[in-house]
Design a protein around this motif. Sequence first.
Motif, PDB file in Angstrom:
ATOM      1  N   UNK A  27       0.843  -1.331   0.035  1.00 20.19           N
ATOM      2  CA  UNK A  27       0.213  -0.149   0.130  1.00 20.19           C
ATOM      3  C   UNK A  27       0.878   1.123   0.090  1.00 20.19           C
ATOM      4  N   UNK A  28       2.238   1.311   0.734  1.00 18.14           N
ATOM      5  CA  UNK A  28       2.984   2.264   0.715  1.00 18.14           C
ATOM      6  C   UNK A  28       3.388   2.525  -0.561  1.00 18.14           C
ATOM      7  N   UNK A  29       3.818   1.450  -1.292  1.00 19.31           N
ATOM      8  CA  UNK A  29       4.188   1.601  -2.657  1.00 19.31           C
ATOM      9  C   UNK A  29       3.307   2.212  -3.638  1.00 19.31           C
ATOM     10  N   UNK A  30       1.986   1.687  -3.610  1.00 22.98           N
ATOM     11  CA  UNK A  30       1.079   2.295  -4.335  1.00 22.98           C
ATOM     12  C   UNK A  30       0.599   3.920  -4.024  1.00 22.98           C
ATOM     13  N   UNK A  31       0.704   4.355  -2.891  1.00 26.30           N
ATOM     14  CA  UNK A  31       0.689   5.636  -2.440  1.00 26.30           C
ATOM     15  C   UNK A  31       1.687   6.592  -2.808  1.00 26.30           C
ATOM     16  N   UNK A  32       2.891   5.904  -2.705  1.00 24.42           N
ATOM     17  CA  UNK A  32       4.203   6.655  -3.282  1.00 24.42           C
ATOM     18  C   UNK A  32       4.006   6.991  -4.611  1.00 24.42           C
ATOM     19  N   UNK A  33       3.543   5.938  -5.404  1.00 23.95           N
ATOM     20  CA  UNK A  33       3.163   6.153  -6.984  1.00 23.95           C
ATOM     21  C   UNK A  33       2.261   7.196  -7.299  1.00 23.95           C
ATOM     22  N   UNK A  41      11.518   8.028 -11.712  1.00 26.19           N
ATOM     23  CA  UNK A  41      11.525   6.583 -12.310  1.00 26.19           C
ATOM     24  C   UNK A  41      10.812   5.842 -11.310  1.00 26.19           C
ATOM     25  N   UNK A  42      10.499   4.512 -11.781  1.00 26.32           N
ATOM     26  CA  UNK A  42       9.780   3.532 -10.893  1.00 26.32           C
ATOM     27  C   UNK A  42      10.601   3.049 -10.076  1.00 26.32           C
ATOM     28  N   UNK A  43      11.988   3.116 -10.053  1.00 20.82           N
ATOM     29  CA  UNK A  43      13.088   2.478  -8.850  1.00 20.82           C
ATOM     30  C   UNK A  43      12.968   3.676  -8.019  1.00 20.82           C
ATOM     31  N   UNK A  44      12.945   5.046  -8.685  1.00 18.55           N
ATOM     32  CA  UNK A  44      12.984   5.870  -7.548  1.00 18.55           C
ATOM     33  C   UNK A  44      11.807   6.129  -6.698  1.00 18.55           C
ATOM     34  N   UNK A  45      10.790   5.918  -7.271  1.00 20.24           N
ATOM     35  CA  UNK A  45       9.501   5.768  -6.630  1.00 20.24           C
ATOM     36  C   UNK A  45       9.391   4.866  -5.313  1.00 20.24           C
ATOM     37  N   UNK A  46       9.989   3.431  -5.860  1.00 19.78           N
ATOM     38  CA  UNK A  46      10.019   2.401  -5.069  1.00 19.78           C
ATOM     39  C   UNK A  46      10.987   2.459  -3.833  1.00 19.78           C
ATOM     40  N   UNK A  47      11.968   3.446  -4.281  1.00 18.57           N
ATOM     41  CA  UNK A  47      13.014   3.780  -3.157  1.00 18.57           C
ATOM     42  C   UNK A  47      12.296   4.816  -1.978  1.00 18.57           C
TER      43      UNK A  47
END
Length: 229
Positions: free
Chosen positions: A78-84, A95-101
């Motif tokens: 959920x945190x990943x989706x919110x960050x996205x 980037x997607x890697x940056x969002x995941x970080x």
Amino acid sequence: MPPDLSGQLAALLTWSNAEFLVGALARTLAMTVIGCSLGFAAGFAIAVLRRTRAAWLAPARWAALLFVETFRRVPFLVTLILALFATQQIAPELSLLGIATVAATLAATAYLSEIVGAGLGAVPDLQREGAEALNLSAWQTFWLVVLPQSWRVILPPAAAFMVMFVKDTSLASHLGVVELTFSGKILINRGFSPVLGFGAVLILYFLISWPLGRLAARLETILAPSQRS
């Protein structure tokens, strides 16, 4: 090994596949190291803030408490989706890697702040009272008395958290980040057997987690006797 697997193994052990897996490994390590490093720094600041007593810092303490309790209880996916969705509004070029970080940093901050807070709270009150009797200021007491003793309590669980978080980064594959878990899926889509595709992923996860796990156990062994002294 069945003949088809033997042939697939030979095809898997190529330089291009090795580069692909090493790249996925690097992204997994980047999310873990950057997320936990920034999370430790931010979590340390939050833990110190929550131990302050100044009345004018009360709103900041409540905000820190809300942040920690929220991200400790929200699943990392959920945190990943919110960050996205949040970064699409704030930094759409990330980037997607940056969002995941970013998501990894948020989650690590919440958990590591609790670890740091527990370490700071483990120092006996008698130590602080002795420092006050010596006319040390609050910051002198913190830096010279509390912090040196708290590392013994903080470091082992912090290292263990990092080991656990290596595996949690696999959820970043849901955003499309080609980390280790996603690399296994891609190898299968290229025609390799799931045994070989995820077998290679398993080995790489082991090569990351085992040394970190040994480090955490070593830290606990070294520092535990000092805690009892």
